[in-house]
Design a protein around this motif. Sequence first.
Motif, PDB file in Angstrom:
ATOM      1  N   TYR A  58     -19.186   8.723  18.625  1.00 11.17           N
ATOM      2  CA  TYR A  58     -19.890   9.790  17.760  1.00 11.17           C
ATOM      3  C   TYR A  58     -21.334   9.548  17.787  1.00 11.17           C
ATOM      4  N   TYR A 161      -8.930  14.094  15.599  1.00  5.96           N
ATOM      5  CA  TYR A 161      -7.703  13.475  16.221  1.00  5.96           C
ATOM      6  C   TYR A 161      -6.439  13.902  15.407  1.00  5.96           C
ATOM      7  N   VAL A 216      -2.020 -14.638  11.570  1.00  4.95           N
ATOM      8  CA  VAL A 216      -2.325 -15.217  10.152  1.00  4.95           C
ATOM      9  C   VAL A 216      -0.929 -14.754   9.461  1.00  4.95           C
ATOM     10  N   MET A 249      -0.103  -4.581   7.616  1.00  2.00           N
ATOM     11  CA  MET A 249      -0.763  -6.110   7.645  1.00  2.00           C
ATOM     12  C   MET A 249      -1.062  -6.340   6.101  1.00  2.00           C
ATOM     13  N   ILE A 397     -11.821   7.306  11.977  1.00  3.97           N
ATOM     14  CA  ILE A 397     -11.435   6.669  13.155  1.00  3.97           C
ATOM     15  C   ILE A 397     -12.159   5.376  13.378  1.00  3.97           C
ATOM     16  N   SER A 401     -14.119   2.193  10.852  1.00  3.88           N
ATOM     17  CA  SER A 401     -13.836   0.475  11.031  1.00  3.88           C
ATOM     18  C   SER A 401     -15.271   0.030  11.158  1.00  3.88           C
TER      19      SER A 401
HETATM   20  C1  LIG Z   1      -5.706   7.091  21.808  1.00  4.99           C
HETATM   21  C2  LIG Z   1      -6.656   6.755  20.848  1.00  4.99           C
HETATM   22  C3  LIG Z   1      -7.894   7.500  20.944  1.00  4.99           C
HETATM   23  C4  LIG Z   1      -8.927   7.262  20.068  1.00  4.99           C
HETATM   24  N1  LIG Z   1     -10.241   7.716  20.249  1.00  4.99           N
HETATM   25  C5  LIG Z   1     -11.537   7.445  19.287  1.00  4.99           C
HETATM   26  C6  LIG Z   1     -12.581   8.149  19.524  1.00  4.99           C
HETATM   27  O1  LIG Z   1     -12.548   9.065  20.688  1.00  4.99           O
HETATM   28  N2  LIG Z   1     -13.353   7.873  18.672  1.00  4.99           N
HETATM   29  C7  LIG Z   1     -13.273   6.835  17.621  1.00  4.99           C
HETATM   30  O2  LIG Z   1     -14.104   6.532  16.886  1.00  4.99           O
HETATM   31  N3  LIG Z   1     -12.282   6.099  17.582  1.00  4.99           N
HETATM   32  C8  LIG Z   1     -11.059   6.544  18.346  1.00  4.99           C
HETATM   33  N4  LIG Z   1      -9.966   6.012  18.343  1.00  4.99           N
HETATM   34  C9  LIG Z   1      -9.845   5.000  16.981  1.00  4.99           C
HETATM   35  C10 LIG Z   1     -10.138   3.545  17.424  1.00  4.99           C
HETATM   36  O3  LIG Z   1      -9.716   3.161  18.525  1.00  4.99           O
HETATM   37  C11 LIG Z   1      -9.723   2.701  16.288  1.00  4.99           C
HETATM   38  O4  LIG Z   1     -10.154   3.547  15.017  1.00  4.99           O
HETATM   39  C12 LIG Z   1     -10.403   1.367  16.211  1.00  4.99           C
HETATM   40  O5  LIG Z   1     -10.547   0.755  17.419  1.00  4.99           O
HETATM   41  C13 LIG Z   1      -9.820   0.623  15.236  1.00  4.99           C
HETATM   42  O6  LIG Z   1     -10.292  -0.542  15.017  1.00  4.99           O
HETATM   43  P1  LIG Z   1      -9.732  -1.666  13.921  1.00  4.99           P
HETATM   44  O7  LIG Z   1     -10.541  -3.031  13.896  1.00  4.99           O
HETATM   45  O8  LIG Z   1      -9.856  -1.150  12.569  1.00  4.99           O
HETATM   46  O9  LIG Z   1      -8.215  -1.902  13.988  1.00  4.99           O
HETATM   47  P2  LIG Z   1      -7.360  -2.473  15.337  1.00  4.99           P
HETATM   48  O10 LIG Z   1      -7.915  -2.412  16.461  1.00  4.99           O
HETATM   49  O11 LIG Z   1      -6.120  -1.876  15.203  1.00  4.99           O
HETATM   50  O12 LIG Z   1      -7.478  -4.024  15.094  1.00  4.99           O
HETATM   51  C14 LIG Z   1      -6.580  -4.667  14.099  1.00  4.99           C
HETATM   52  C15 LIG Z   1      -6.484  -6.110  14.709  1.00  4.99           C
HETATM   53  O13 LIG Z   1      -5.808  -6.869  13.687  1.00  4.99           O
HETATM   54  C16 LIG Z   1      -4.867  -7.880  14.573  1.00  4.99           C
HETATM   55  N5  LIG Z   1      -3.960  -8.021  13.524  1.00  4.99           N
HETATM   56  C17 LIG Z   1      -3.119  -7.419  12.973  1.00  4.99           C
HETATM   57  N6  LIG Z   1      -2.418  -8.240  12.173  1.00  4.99           N
HETATM   58  C18 LIG Z   1      -2.682  -9.720  12.254  1.00  4.99           C
HETATM   59  C19 LIG Z   1      -2.360 -11.056  11.948  1.00  4.99           C
HETATM   60  N7  LIG Z   1      -1.600 -11.078  10.779  1.00  4.99           N
HETATM   61  N8  LIG Z   1      -3.121 -12.013  12.221  1.00  4.99           N
HETATM   62  C20 LIG Z   1      -4.034 -11.782  13.164  1.00  4.99           C
HETATM   63  N9  LIG Z   1      -4.376 -10.514  13.793  1.00  4.99           N
HETATM   64  C21 LIG Z   1      -3.863  -9.678  13.414  1.00  4.99           C
HETATM   65  C22 LIG Z   1      -4.344  -6.847  15.660  1.00  4.99           C
HETATM   66  O14 LIG Z   1      -3.618  -7.455  16.707  1.00  4.99           O
HETATM   67  C23 LIG Z   1      -5.478  -6.146  16.017  1.00  4.99           C
HETATM   68  O15 LIG Z   1      -6.303  -6.556  17.073  1.00  4.99           O
HETATM   69  C24 LIG Z   1      -8.747   6.138  19.046  1.00  4.99           C
HETATM   70  C25 LIG Z   1      -7.631   5.586  19.136  1.00  4.99           C
HETATM   71  C26 LIG Z   1      -6.459   5.788  19.798  1.00  4.99           C
HETATM   72  C27 LIG Z   1      -5.281   5.010  19.755  1.00  4.99           C
END
Ligand SMILES: Cc1cc2nc3c(=O)[nH]c(=O)nc-3n(C[C@H](O)[C@H](O)[C@H](O)COP(=O)(O)OP(=O)(O)OC[C@H]3O[C@@H](n4cnc5c(N)ncnc54)[C@H](O)[C@@H]3O)c2cc1C
Length: 423
Positions: A58, A161, A216, A249, A397, A401
């Motif tokens: 976005y 979404y 972790v 988590m 979304i 993050s």
């Molecule tokens: C189909 C789909 C479409 C999307 N489209 C969009 C979009 O168009 N625009 C947009 O802005 N967002 C979109 N999103 C959302 C976006 O992808 C996510 O919000 C974002 O990537 C989340 O990032 P994050 O780091 O918060 O979480 P995550 O990507 O879930 O990362 C968390 C990480 O923590 C790790 N982890 C968990 N527990 C442990 C542990 N105990 N020890 C070590 N590591 C651990 C996991 O392996 C993971 O890699 C979409 C998501 C999906 C699934």
Amino acid sequence: MNRVIVVGGGLAGLTAAAYLARGGTRVTVVEQSRELGGRARTSIEEGFSFNLGPHAVYLAGAGAAALDELGIPYEGGQPGGGSFVQHQGKLHTLPEGLVSLVSTGLFGLREKMEIASFFTGLQGVDIEPLARVRFADWLAEQMSTTGARGLVTMLARISTYTHPTSDMSAGAAIRQMQLAFQKNVRYVNGGWQTLVEALRRQVEGHGGDIVSGVSVRSLARDSALRGVVLENGETLAADAVILAGSPHMVAQLTGITHWAATRVPVHAACLDVALRHLPHPSRKAAFGLEEPLYASVHSAVANLAPEGSALIHLARYGGLQGREAGAVRLELETLLDQLQPGWRQYVVKTRFLPDLTVSNAAVLASQGGLAARPQVAVPGLQGLFLAGDWIGPEGMIADASFSSGRSAAKLILNQREQQSEAA
Ligand SMILES: Cc1cc2nc3c(=O)[nH]c(=O)nc-3n(C[C@H](O)[C@H](O)[C@H](O)COP(=O)(O)OP(=O)(O)OC[C@H]3O[C@@H](n4cnc5c(N)ncnc54)[C@H](O)[C@@H]3O)c2cc1C
């Protein structure tokens, strides 16, 4: 010691680590998977860049602002034109401006007037008083025609979404539509892994460490937080820890179960389709008016497929919702039959992901909307912070993050500065 451990190497964790490393703090990211990026991963197969379902930045959102601030470029293109609405099983041209709205046969006169008035007023809507108002209630108050409500619900679904949209915070839904219509979105050349890699380079380039393929297991703490314990029993010492993962988590590592018990995740079922040839290049997208369906040729504006070929993302918002996976896949393939008749003879690869978590938490009116989401600093646990797409008052979304990752890092950097000034 002054080390910060970030648990989770998705966008939230890497953003936090990038800001911390640039701020001169010793930071270590621990990611359980061997690949960095979490849900922002892209896999390259036969020359096609497959994001995990449809992903768009976005351009008016917090993610774009953080990437700009970090000096991370992301090339690509903005979708628009060649779009259709699926209404009662048939495709109709999507009215994308006032002229096409006036001429479309999709809506009657009163519906058109309500739609035009919605777009005229959208950017001026004050979202704050609407945080605890259900989107369905707001819509019912604003519009009386089924067609106008259907179109705005469809736009809210595409922007957030979320499906169903009814219990969503009206403030959050409107904010997301404001962002979408302010500057549109960008599909990223090479996929979202390019963002992940750029963040990784920032972390490592500023002296941060990334450990992947290690989970972790728990926090190390006595009267104070001491760091984290890895799955092999090793303790990584730190005086601050950022948990950048899901509510589950956080529950597992802290024992705080409240969020895992109350957050309602946003799901989608996704079909990713790589074609060696796009049968109808001018037909680029289709969205369901009644059914929560999405199809878009992402390679039409971003470099995601070899020359002359195409990458298409399709989704059913809400995921399976108790339906058979095969039936949902068939529904998505049927939508593609309508958008790109003849596509089946050009298939290089398809990938069906029936139950992806798009966001860890829908932004619900009953939970107070964006402003009432959990804050980055965990109350009562000195040195413990949260980041992720369900944390902090800004964005939905991935924007949430990026924003919460940045806020957690800034908070730690500020605390450090105050401590060193006091010393
Ligand atoms: C189909 C789909 C479409 C999307 N489209 C969009 C979009 O168009 N625009 C947009 O802005 N967002 C979109 N999103 C959302 C976006 O992808 C996510 O919000 C974002 O990537 C989340 O990032 P994050 O780091 O918060 O979480 P995550 O990507 O879930 O990362 C968390 C990480 O923590 C790790 N982890 C968990 N527990 C442990 C542990 N105990 N020890 C070590 N590591 C651990 C996991 O392996 C993971 O890699 C979409 C998501 C999906 C699934």
